[in-house]
Design an enzyme around this catalytic site. Sequence first.
Site, PDB file in Angstrom:
ATOM      1  N   TRP A 297      -2.801 -13.641   5.324  1.00  0.00           N
ATOM      2  CA  TRP A 297      -1.699 -12.476   5.827  1.00  0.00           C
ATOM      3  C   TRP A 297      -3.856 -11.555   6.764  1.00  0.00           C
ATOM      4  O   TRP A 297      -4.322 -11.766   6.401  1.00  0.00           O
ATOM      5  CB  TRP A 297      -1.941 -11.792   4.700  1.00  0.00           C
ATOM      6  CG  TRP A 297      -1.584 -10.070   5.066  1.00  0.00           C
ATOM      7  CD1 TRP A 297       0.283 -10.044   6.056  1.00  0.00           C
ATOM      8  CD2 TRP A 297      -2.047  -9.120   4.885  1.00  0.00           C
ATOM      9  NE1 TRP A 297      -0.232  -7.976   6.108  1.00  0.00           N
ATOM     10  CE2 TRP A 297      -2.014  -8.183   4.905  1.00  0.00           C
ATOM     11  CE3 TRP A 297      -3.386  -8.765   4.270  1.00  0.00           C
ATOM     12  CZ2 TRP A 297      -2.398  -6.825   5.205  1.00  0.00           C
ATOM     13  CZ3 TRP A 297      -4.471  -8.092   4.083  1.00  0.00           C
ATOM     14  CH2 TRP A 297      -3.263  -6.314   4.923  1.00  0.00           C
TER      15      TRP A 297
ATOM     16  N   ASP B 283       7.085 -11.044   1.620  1.00  0.00           N
ATOM     17  CA  ASP B 283       6.473 -10.130   1.104  1.00  0.00           C
ATOM     18  C   ASP B 283       7.305  -8.538   1.451  1.00  0.00           C
ATOM     19  O   ASP B 283       8.303  -8.352   1.937  1.00  0.00           O
ATOM     20  CB  ASP B 283       5.193  -9.061   1.550  1.00  0.00           C
ATOM     21  CG  ASP B 283       4.642  -8.210   0.855  1.00  0.00           C
ATOM     22  OD1 ASP B 283       5.439  -7.520   0.039  1.00  0.00           O
ATOM     23  OD2 ASP B 283       3.661  -8.383  -0.437  1.00  0.00           O
TER      24      ASP B 283
ATOM     25  N   HIS C 191       7.768  -5.300   2.703  1.00  0.00           N
ATOM     26  CA  HIS C 191       7.225  -5.124   4.418  1.00  0.00           C
ATOM     27  C   HIS C 191       7.770  -5.696   5.640  1.00  0.00           C
ATOM     28  O   HIS C 191       7.971  -5.729   6.571  1.00  0.00           O
ATOM     29  CB  HIS C 191       5.967  -7.295   4.786  1.00  0.00           C
ATOM     30  CG  HIS C 191       4.768  -7.149   3.737  1.00  0.00           C
ATOM     31  ND1 HIS C 191       3.740  -7.574   4.062  1.00  0.00           N
ATOM     32  CD2 HIS C 191       4.435  -5.992   2.806  1.00  0.00           C
ATOM     33  CE1 HIS C 191       2.489  -7.519   3.542  1.00  0.00           C
ATOM     34  NE2 HIS C 191       3.218  -6.524   3.133  1.00  0.00           N
TER      35      HIS C 191
ATOM     36  N   HIS D 221       5.977 -12.692  -1.046  1.00  0.00           N
ATOM     37  CA  HIS D 221       5.447 -12.231  -2.346  1.00  0.00           C
ATOM     38  C   HIS D 221       5.966 -11.330  -2.899  1.00  0.00           C
ATOM     39  O   HIS D 221       6.936 -10.378  -2.541  1.00  0.00           O
ATOM     40  CB  HIS D 221       4.470 -11.491  -1.093  1.00  0.00           C
ATOM     41  CG  HIS D 221       3.656 -12.442  -1.542  1.00  0.00           C
ATOM     42  ND1 HIS D 221       1.827 -11.192  -0.792  1.00  0.00           N
ATOM     43  CD2 HIS D 221       2.341 -13.212  -1.635  1.00  0.00           C
ATOM     44  CE1 HIS D 221       1.411 -12.504  -0.690  1.00  0.00           C
ATOM     45  NE2 HIS D 221       1.271 -13.333  -1.828  1.00  0.00           N
TER      46      HIS D 221
ATOM     47  N   ASP E  66       6.014  -0.223   2.028  1.00  0.00           N
ATOM     48  CA  ASP E  66       4.816  -0.940   1.386  1.00  0.00           C
ATOM     49  C   ASP E  66       3.880  -0.153   0.151  1.00  0.00           C
ATOM     50  O   ASP E  66       2.722  -0.494   0.359  1.00  0.00           O
ATOM     51  CB  ASP E  66       4.138  -2.114   2.647  1.00  0.00           C
ATOM     52  CG  ASP E  66       3.752  -2.651   1.786  1.00  0.00           C
ATOM     53  OD1 ASP E  66       3.456  -3.326   1.148  1.00  0.00           O
ATOM     54  OD2 ASP E  66       2.249  -3.364   1.955  1.00  0.00           O
TER      55      ASP E  66
ATOM     56  N   ASP F 271       3.723  -1.119  -2.653  1.00  0.00           N
ATOM     57  CA  ASP F 271       2.923  -2.159  -3.546  1.00  0.00           C
ATOM     58  C   ASP F 271       2.709  -1.941  -5.024  1.00  0.00           C
ATOM     59  O   ASP F 271       2.413  -1.828  -5.908  1.00  0.00           O
ATOM     60  CB  ASP F 271       1.922  -2.324  -3.489  1.00  0.00           C
ATOM     61  CG  ASP F 271       1.180  -3.641  -2.863  1.00  0.00           C
ATOM     62  OD1 ASP F 271       2.176  -4.588  -2.537  1.00  0.00           O
ATOM     63  OD2 ASP F 271       1.282  -3.461  -1.425  1.00  0.00           O
TER      64      ASP F 271
ATOM     65  N   ASP G  66       3.223  -9.504  -5.610  1.00  0.00           N
ATOM     66  CA  ASP G  66       2.239  -8.699  -5.681  1.00  0.00           C
ATOM     67  C   ASP G  66       2.029  -7.310  -5.119  1.00  0.00           C
ATOM     68  O   ASP G  66       2.754  -6.497  -4.396  1.00  0.00           O
ATOM     69  CB  ASP G  66       2.333  -9.437  -3.758  1.00  0.00           C
ATOM     70  CG  ASP G  66       0.975  -8.636  -3.287  1.00  0.00           C
ATOM     71  OD1 ASP G  66       0.141  -8.125  -3.273  1.00  0.00           O
ATOM     72  OD2 ASP G  66       1.495  -8.306  -1.999  1.00  0.00           O
TER      73      ASP G  66
HETATM   74  C1  RNT Z   1      -1.154  -6.630   2.684  1.00  0.00           C
HETATM   75  C2  RNT Z   1      -0.142  -8.314   1.470  1.00  0.00           C
HETATM   76  C3  RNT Z   1      -0.941  -9.022   1.483  1.00  0.00           C
HETATM   77  C4  RNT Z   1      -1.701  -8.251   0.047  1.00  0.00           C
HETATM   78  C5  RNT Z   1      -2.832  -9.459  -0.523  1.00  0.00           C
HETATM   79  C6  RNT Z   1      -3.558  -9.288  -1.098  1.00  0.00           C
HETATM   80  O1  RNT Z   1       0.291  -5.494   2.851  1.00  0.00           O
HETATM   81  O2  RNT Z   1       0.613  -8.222   1.442  1.00  0.00           O
HETATM   82  O3  RNT Z   1      -0.149  -9.886   0.700  1.00  0.00           O
HETATM   83  O4  RNT Z   1      -1.427  -7.654  -1.267  1.00  0.00           O
HETATM   84  O5  RNT Z   1      -2.925  -9.717   0.247  1.00  0.00           O
HETATM   85 ZN    ZN Z   2       1.771  -9.499   0.459  1.00  0.00          ZN
END
Ligand code: RNT
Ligand code: ZN
Length: 415
Positions: free
Chosen positions: A184, A257, A260, A284, A292, A294, A324
């Site tokens: 990434w 992910d 994303h 992810h 995004d 997280d 993630d």
């Molecule tokens: C970032 C991506 C990536 C990171 C990690 C730390 O938007 O999701 O995967 O979160 O590599």
């Molecule tokens: Zn990610």
Amino acid sequence: MTKAFEHAKETFEKIGVNAEQAIKKLAEIPVSVHCWQGDDVLGFEGADSLTGGIQTTGNYPGKARNFEEVKADLKFCFSHMPGKIRLNVHASYAVLGEDLGKIDRDAYGAKHFAPWVEFAKENGLDGIDFNPTFFAHPMMKDGLTLSSPDEKVRKFWVEHGKRCMEIAAYLGKEFGKPCLVNIWIPDGFKDVPADRLSPRLRLKKSLDEILENYDKSWVIPAVESKVFGIGVESYTVGSNEFYQNYAASRGICCLLDNGHYHPLEYVSDKIPALLAFYDKVALHVTRGVRWDSDHVVTYEDELKEIAKEIVRNNATEKVLIGLDYFDASINRVFAWITGQRSMQKALLYALLLPHEKLTEAQDEGNFTKLMYLQESVKLLPVGAVWDEYLNRLGMKDNYYDDVMDYQAKILKERA
Ligand code: RNT
Ligand code: ZN
């Protein structure tokens, strides 16, 4: 065996589902736990902030400050995480020892990750997955790494990528299981670019260079797309279309992910689309709130849909599940366990569904029955099976008290 489980078993039997089998299968599905939840993605290179369009928010006390503390926290987490666990390590978590400050990411090698191997083996983990770290580093120029027009910059990052492929081969061999290497990069622009093609052509060239010569028996390369990041709102070099075509044409893997994509695009729907073409799909698993963000993975609808797609397509070996998320606003150890448990809960939920019956209704075109079945399965006694599963592993549903205890004894001591 509890009465509640006995009863649940009977209930599931009536709809043609074997709860014992579900428990057995659940214990066998590996989930790759990210090493970066415990220290706000800072790593061991001395970084004090995160760059590259990602950010942790919050300042809950007790953050891990070094390898020893990350290991201690992970060890505590593992004892509360049911099921098969892999560890997902970022290159910025290299244990550099005497090399700290002397070598850069373009010179990292297997020996800097040997302590992680030792730790993973000590804890009976299934293996290690790996990630080059293309962010939070002075060699990012104007927000670009592998797509940089500056050859010096681009070459530096290509070299980092190559070193990581070697490290991954070592990690795969150590465990006798292939290591997923996820690429990434944060590359993109805050505002409207003048040239959208050249950065992508440079990224394509860089990836080809990184993948020129890697150990195919131990390394599974993957590319992770993204729609945008903080300060990178207008254009992302590694977009979804770019990477899907790159992966398809190079015979590598896509990593999805679920933070994303546009908020109404669902990774649960993308998994079967890719399974029609790819042998492996990597994930992810995260929880985006409006974007995004997280957030910690919790047991919610999209997670259940993702789990259903993995289970009902017999893809538990094809879909490589990784976590993630990074939340610094709550107890970090609690966050770690909660996300892993949520993933396992969703997989259990999916394992306990009468997929054949549901599919039959769909194929018969009996959508009234399909809705009836889909609604009625929602309140099945999954919780009783979950409790039994934990019991058999010597774990409890209540991990909160243990976390608070760990906080009082260990985390409180950290400044
Ligand atoms: C970032 C991506 C990536 C990171 C990690 C730390 O938007 O999701 O995967 O979160 O590599
Ligand atoms: Zn990610």
